[in-house]
Design an enzyme around this catalytic site. Structure first.
Site, PDB file in Angstrom:
ATOM      1  N   LYS A  32       3.320  44.528  10.621  1.00  0.00           N
ATOM      2  CA  LYS A  32       2.147  45.091  12.043  1.00  0.00           C
ATOM      3  C   LYS A  32       2.084  43.671  12.285  1.00  0.00           C
ATOM      4  O   LYS A  32       1.560  43.793  13.612  1.00  0.00           O
ATOM      5  CB  LYS A  32       1.591  45.630  10.882  1.00  0.00           C
ATOM      6  CG  LYS A  32       1.445  46.670   9.855  1.00  0.00           C
ATOM      7  CD  LYS A  32       0.494  47.194   9.155  1.00  0.00           C
ATOM      8  CE  LYS A  32       0.137  45.860   8.007  1.00  0.00           C
ATOM      9  NZ  LYS A  32       1.445  46.396   6.539  1.00  0.00           N
ATOM     10  N   THR A  33       1.690  41.889  11.328  1.00  0.00           N
ATOM     11  CA  THR A  33       1.518  41.152  12.489  1.00  0.00           C
ATOM     12  C   THR A  33       2.601  40.864  13.000  1.00  0.00           C
ATOM     13  O   THR A  33       1.920  40.425  14.214  1.00  0.00           O
ATOM     14  CB  THR A  33       1.267  40.340  10.909  1.00  0.00           C
ATOM     15  OG1 THR A  33       0.418  40.880   9.969  1.00  0.00           O
ATOM     16  CG2 THR A  33       0.948  38.622  12.101  1.00  0.00           C
ATOM     17  N   ASP A 217      -5.661  42.397  12.773  1.00  0.00           N
ATOM     18  CA  ASP A 217      -5.125  42.274  11.468  1.00  0.00           C
ATOM     19  C   ASP A 217      -5.848  43.351  10.223  1.00  0.00           C
ATOM     20  O   ASP A 217      -6.749  42.481  10.153  1.00  0.00           O
ATOM     21  CB  ASP A 217      -4.600  41.030  11.825  1.00  0.00           C
ATOM     22  CG  ASP A 217      -2.842  41.180  10.976  1.00  0.00           C
ATOM     23  OD1 ASP A 217      -2.743  42.491   9.946  1.00  0.00           O
ATOM     24  OD2 ASP A 217      -2.274  40.195  10.529  1.00  0.00           O
ATOM     25  N   GLU A 218      -5.066  43.490   9.344  1.00  0.00           N
ATOM     26  CA  GLU A 218      -5.436  43.892   7.619  1.00  0.00           C
ATOM     27  C   GLU A 218      -6.943  44.307   8.258  1.00  0.00           C
ATOM     28  O   GLU A 218      -8.375  43.997   6.934  1.00  0.00           O
ATOM     29  CB  GLU A 218      -5.422  42.145   7.175  1.00  0.00           C
ATOM     30  CG  GLU A 218      -4.798  41.410   7.188  1.00  0.00           C
ATOM     31  CD  GLU A 218      -3.513  41.577   6.121  1.00  0.00           C
ATOM     32  OE1 GLU A 218      -3.934  42.140   5.971  1.00  0.00           O
ATOM     33  OE2 GLU A 218      -2.846  40.785   5.934  1.00  0.00           O
ATOM     34  N   GLN A 248      -2.915  47.932   0.526  1.00  0.00           N
ATOM     35  CA  GLN A 248      -3.555  46.884   0.282  1.00  0.00           C
ATOM     36  C   GLN A 248      -4.942  46.211   0.649  1.00  0.00           C
ATOM     37  O   GLN A 248      -5.405  45.415   0.606  1.00  0.00           O
ATOM     38  CB  GLN A 248      -2.405  46.058   1.749  1.00  0.00           C
ATOM     39  CG  GLN A 248      -0.756  46.012   1.207  1.00  0.00           C
ATOM     40  CD  GLN A 248      -0.384  45.513   2.230  1.00  0.00           C
ATOM     41  OE1 GLN A 248       0.444  44.072   2.272  1.00  0.00           O
ATOM     42  NE2 GLN A 248       0.449  45.636   3.123  1.00  0.00           N
ATOM     43  N   ARG A 602       5.185  40.959  -1.418  1.00  0.00           N
ATOM     44  CA  ARG A 602       5.472  39.983  -1.526  1.00  0.00           C
ATOM     45  C   ARG A 602       6.993  39.451  -1.109  1.00  0.00           C
ATOM     46  O   ARG A 602       6.907  37.930  -0.919  1.00  0.00           O
ATOM     47  CB  ARG A 602       4.672  38.567  -1.711  1.00  0.00           C
ATOM     48  CG  ARG A 602       2.814  38.692  -1.560  1.00  0.00           C
ATOM     49  CD  ARG A 602       2.271  39.255  -0.187  1.00  0.00           C
ATOM     50  NE  ARG A 602       2.844  40.623  -0.128  1.00  0.00           N
ATOM     51  CZ  ARG A 602       2.337  41.131   0.668  1.00  0.00           C
ATOM     52  NH1 ARG A 602       1.990  40.251   2.305  1.00  0.00           N
ATOM     53  NH2 ARG A 602       2.351  42.939   1.158  1.00  0.00           N
TER      54      ARG A 602
HETATM   55  N1  LIG Z   1      11.810  44.767  13.777  1.00  0.00           N
HETATM   56  C1  LIG Z   1      12.230  43.614  13.456  1.00  0.00           C
HETATM   57  N2  LIG Z   1      13.530  43.196  12.674  1.00  0.00           N
HETATM   58  C2  LIG Z   1      13.267  42.234  12.205  1.00  0.00           C
HETATM   59  N3  LIG Z   1      12.469  41.369  11.194  1.00  0.00           N
HETATM   60  C3  LIG Z   1      11.362  41.795  11.904  1.00  0.00           C
HETATM   61  C4  LIG Z   1      11.184  43.263  12.502  1.00  0.00           C
HETATM   62  N4  LIG Z   1       9.571  43.419  12.009  1.00  0.00           N
HETATM   63  C5  LIG Z   1       9.646  42.587  10.961  1.00  0.00           C
HETATM   64  N5  LIG Z   1      10.080  41.599  10.435  1.00  0.00           N
HETATM   65  C6  LIG Z   1      10.484  40.793   9.629  1.00  0.00           C
HETATM   66  O1  LIG Z   1       9.753  41.388   8.419  1.00  0.00           O
HETATM   67  C7  LIG Z   1       8.738  40.918   7.695  1.00  0.00           C
HETATM   68  C8  LIG Z   1       6.853  41.220   7.604  1.00  0.00           C
HETATM   69  O2  LIG Z   1       7.161  41.173   8.690  1.00  0.00           O
HETATM   70  P1  LIG Z   1       5.197  40.938   9.079  1.00  0.00           P
HETATM   71  O3  LIG Z   1       4.878  40.337   8.418  1.00  0.00           O
HETATM   72  O4  LIG Z   1       4.635  41.438  10.045  1.00  0.00           O
HETATM   73  O5  LIG Z   1       5.052  42.578   8.794  1.00  0.00           O
HETATM   74  P2  LIG Z   1       3.384  43.222   7.883  1.00  0.00           P
HETATM   75  O6  LIG Z   1       3.194  44.826   7.727  1.00  0.00           O
HETATM   76  O7  LIG Z   1       2.344  42.740   8.524  1.00  0.00           O
HETATM   77  O8  LIG Z   1       3.289  42.750   6.276  1.00  0.00           O
HETATM   78  P3  LIG Z   1       2.604  42.870   5.374  1.00  0.00           P
HETATM   79  O9  LIG Z   1       1.454  44.372   5.601  1.00  0.00           O
HETATM   80  O10 LIG Z   1       2.895  42.941   3.595  1.00  0.00           O
HETATM   81  O11 LIG Z   1       1.374  42.020   5.470  1.00  0.00           O
HETATM   82  C9  LIG Z   1       8.343  39.485   8.652  1.00  0.00           C
HETATM   83  O12 LIG Z   1       9.713  38.211   8.047  1.00  0.00           O
HETATM   84  C10 LIG Z   1       9.240  39.794  10.100  1.00  0.00           C
HETATM   85  O13 LIG Z   1       9.586  38.479  11.121  1.00  0.00           O
END
Ligand SMILES: Nc1ncnc2c1ncn2[C@@H]1O[C@H](COP(=O)(O)OP(=O)(O)OP(=O)(O)O)[C@@H](O)[C@H]1O
Length: 674
Positions: A32-33, A217-218, A248, A602
């Site tokens: 997402k981030t 975000d969040e 979350q 995490r």
């Molecule tokens: N398409 C992709 N290919 C490879 N790696 C990815 C891809 N998308 C995300 N990632 C990796 O997955 C991990 C999680 O990504 P991110 O932190 O953006 O997720 P998130 O959904 O925001 O997580 P959370 O909700 O738990 O905070 C990061 O290390 C990111 O680099």
DNA sequence: CGTTAGAGGATTTTT
DNA sequence: TCCTCTAACG
């Protein structure tokens, strides 16, 4: 052109869908981030949107800084002009620019929780309010929720309940005194900025014109004021993209409302919904555990989440007799892991705890085990008393109406002005409707002040006046250094501190503070006193995280939100600690479980849970049970879970650990020579 | 009148 | 364990 092949198809859709409202609802680690960051880069590079029209809101300053860096990496220096910030930082920035319209003078200061508590205590004492048994902390909580719900003091004054009326009195005076001090608190930041935007259409239009693409975000941890804030910033284009995960939501105790996320499509008709279902962070084993735990929540939107990272080590469980031993085992396990595999970095390890005070045994254990670590949380640098006092001086330099800081500065170094003199001055203020600083300036008109005290006050006023001039003309670090010298601050600190060890610490803290001012001047875009004070007020514990140093990281589960680590330990997995007894009593178990989901997710590669069978608190010994969340994890993903019951696995792991710890102790006694 | 030492109470999580 | 408030001292 920005290459979007580093994204999966739904991520790409979310990035390319730039116009109109967009909701990205997805589980942990689904990127997402990353989508927000790429979306910013896409708007800049592919859509040629000028950077100043981009706004992204993150949960912490640290997350903002990180996103800023990633964006710069993707899109180059043009990214610098994009606004990436927390709601509070953005709010303060707008309020500084529009202070007059918001009803404050531009040099307003920000009161943190410590200031707020002092103020509440003072009012309770001054007005002899008797809140039988209620702590200042609780009262402050009530003030905060009253503010957030838009309740005025009058609503309480008219209530039949005597306690409510008493509270109305406190609340009214709290508002009056902060306003007279030209000070705002954290709630005010959002309150004032939303009122400002609501009541001043031209101001609102100005910011709507400025920010044309908004991202949050969040979003599940947004409160109603933040929601109002973002809708007020949103122009007719309605280019708003929010990302979040209702599983979350861990800040409802602070007024955050996950309904705001779930009702996005209602709030913004025609919104596009994108779901991300692939987790790139964790192994299947870890994800399986997380999914199994969160499934026990009844109030949630079910979602798919899978990982292609097959297998992975099963979860380990460490048990101990008490908290210290538990910490020792965790520290020992990390040290051992690092010894066995030198490629692994210390900073690949994170230990997550439920409450700040659980960090203490960990800290001690790490020190004893020679394990390099960094703590996130506890008392941060700027919270230390000797630093707070210095900051109080700086706040007075900026805003002498800030009574709280004025009094703190007056109180140290000691200058022979005590409670009685201060009381006289306060009485004088009330008679003439002056603020305290004016009474200081006119101290000779105030009767019944001893000549020694009078002289001390006049010297103090001269000091303040002199330095206010210097702070206007000299560099911040320069002026502060002179202030420290002029007040003989270090000497006073040394004399006031009996214990040699803490004396040394305090003095070096002050030196460190002066150093940090210089660094601030060199790196900040706004290297002024105002800029520094705002930064200090808005900084949070998680902003201190330094991924460049190779140290294990100890932090609360809340502070770990949004972060990821290869090896994660969940410390204190006992009923009563996690889930906390308070949550169990008040029926807030689902939020605790979401916190557990956040904590588990995490971890990238390995996850270890630890718990104790006993603990001491305030001298009493408590028997502890393993956390119910451990029972919710399927035995199949626990180490040896296929053949052993969780209890047996725990028992065996305990024995293994025993050997390790003993071995480590011997090694240490031998000065690490084998 | 001002300062200091020590008793006593407390905060789960934080922008 | 840290932090605030109180009582006795100088
Ligand atoms: N398409 C992709 N290919 C490879 N790696 C990815 C891809 N998308 C995300 N990632 C990796 O997955 C991990 C999680 O990504 P991110 O932190 O953006 O997720 P998130 O959904 O925001 O997580 P959370 O909700 O738990 O905070 C990061 O290390 C990111 O680099």
């Amino acid at each position: 052109m920005l290459d979007l092949t580093a994204l999966n198809p739904p991520q790409r859709q979310a990035v390319s869908h730039t116009e109109g409202p967009l909701l990205i609802l997805a589980g942990a680690g689904s990127g997402k981030t990353r989508v927000i960051t790429y979306r910013l880069a896409h708007l800049l590079l592919n859509k040629k949107v000028p950077a100043q029209h981009l706004l992204a809101v993150t949960f912490t300053n640290k997350a903002a800084q990180e996103m800023q860096e990633r964006l710069k990496h993707l899109a180059g220096p043009a990214a610098q002009k994009a606004t990436i910030s927390t709601f509070h930082s953005l709010g303060v920035r707008i309020l500084r620019q529009q202070a007059a319209a918001a009803g404050y003078r531009r040099n307003f200061v920000i009161y943190d929780q410590h200031d707020q508590l002092t103020l509440v205590r003072e009012i309770v004492k001054d007005r002899a309010l008797d809140f039988a048994g209620h702590t200042a902390f609780e009262l402050l909580g009530r003030i905060s929720s009253a503010k957030n719900q838009g309740e005025s003091p009058e609503t309480f004054a008219n209530k039949p309940n005597a306690e409510e009326m008493l509270f109305g009195d406190l609340y009214a005076h709290y508002l009056e005194r902060t306003r007279n001090c030209n000070a705002i608190d954290f709630d005010d930041i959002l309150l004032l900025v939303t009122n400002l935007l609501e009541q001043h259409p031209e101001v609102r239009r100005h910011y709507q014109e400025r920010y044309r693409y908004l991202m949050v975000d969040e979003y599940q941890d947004t409160n109603s004021l933040q929601y109002r804030f973002i809708t007020l910033l949103l122009g007719e284009h309605r280019n708003l993209c929010v990302v979040g995960d209702d599983d979350q939501a861990i800040y409802s105790w602070r007024g955050a409302n996950p309904e705001i996320l779930l009702r996005f499509e209602e709030h913004f008709p025609g919104a596009r919904l994108v779901k991300l279902e692939q987790n790139y962070r964790s192994t299947q084993v870890i994800l399986h555990a997380a999914n199994a735990v969160i499934k026990n929540n009844r109030r949630r939107k079910a979602k798919e989440l899978w990982s292609a990272l097959s297998g992975g080590a099963r979860l380990r469980i460490l048990t101990a007799e008490n908290e210290n031993e538990e910490a020792e085992k965790v520290a020992g396990t990390i040290t051992m892991r690092k010894l066995l595999d030198p490629k692994v970095r210390f900073s690949d390890f994170a230990v997550l705890v439920r409450t700040n005070f659980q960090l203490r045994p960990l800290e001690e254990a790490a020190r004893n085990a020679n394990l390099p670590y960094q703590l996130i949380g506890g008392t941060s640098f700027y919270e230390r008393p000797e630093i707070r006092t210095l900051i109080a001086y700086l706040k007075v330099m900026r805003n002498p109406d800030d009574e709280l800081s004025l009094k703190r500065a007056l109180d140290f170094p000691k200058r022979g002005i005590g409670a009685t003199t201060l009381l006289r001055l306060h009485q004088y203020c009330q008679q003439h409707n002056y603020n305290l600083y004016r009474a200081f300036q006119e101290a000779q008109q105030v009767g019944e002040v001893r000549s020694a005290a009078l002289h001390a006050i006049q010297t103090f006023v001269h000091l303040i006046e002199d330095f206010r001039r210097r702070f206007r003309h000299e560099k911040l670090s320069q002026a502060t250094q002179e202030l420290v010298a002029q007040t003989a601050y270090l000497k006073a600190l040394e004399e006031a501190t009996a214990d040699a060890k803490s004396r040394e610490v305090k003095v070096s803290n002050v030196r460190e503070f002066l150093g940090s001012l210089q660094r601030f001047e060199q790196t900040s875009e706004d290297p002024t006193l105002a800029g520094f004070l705002d930064r200090v007020s808005l900084i949070s514990d998680s902003d201190y995280l330094n991924e460049k140093v190779d140290r294990a990281i100890f932090l609360t589960m809340h502070a770990a939100k949004g972060l990821e680590f290869p090896y994660v330990f969940l410390f204190g997995m006992n009923d009563g600690q996690f889930p906390s007894s308070r949550a169990l009593e008040s029926g807030a178990i689902e939020e605790e479980r979401r916190l557990c989901y956040v904590a588990i997710t995490r971890a990238q590669r390995e996850l270890t849970l630890s718990y104790s069978t006993r603990k001491t608190r305030y001298k009493e010994v408590l028997e502890l049970q393993p956390s119910r969340f451990i029972q919710e994890i399927p035995a199949a993903v626990l180490e040896n879970g296929g053949t052993e019951s969780p209890e047996q696995a725990a028992q065996r792991a305990a024995e293994e650990q025993e050997d390790l710890v003993t071995m480590l102790r011997r090694l240490r006694e031998n000065n690490f020579k084998v």
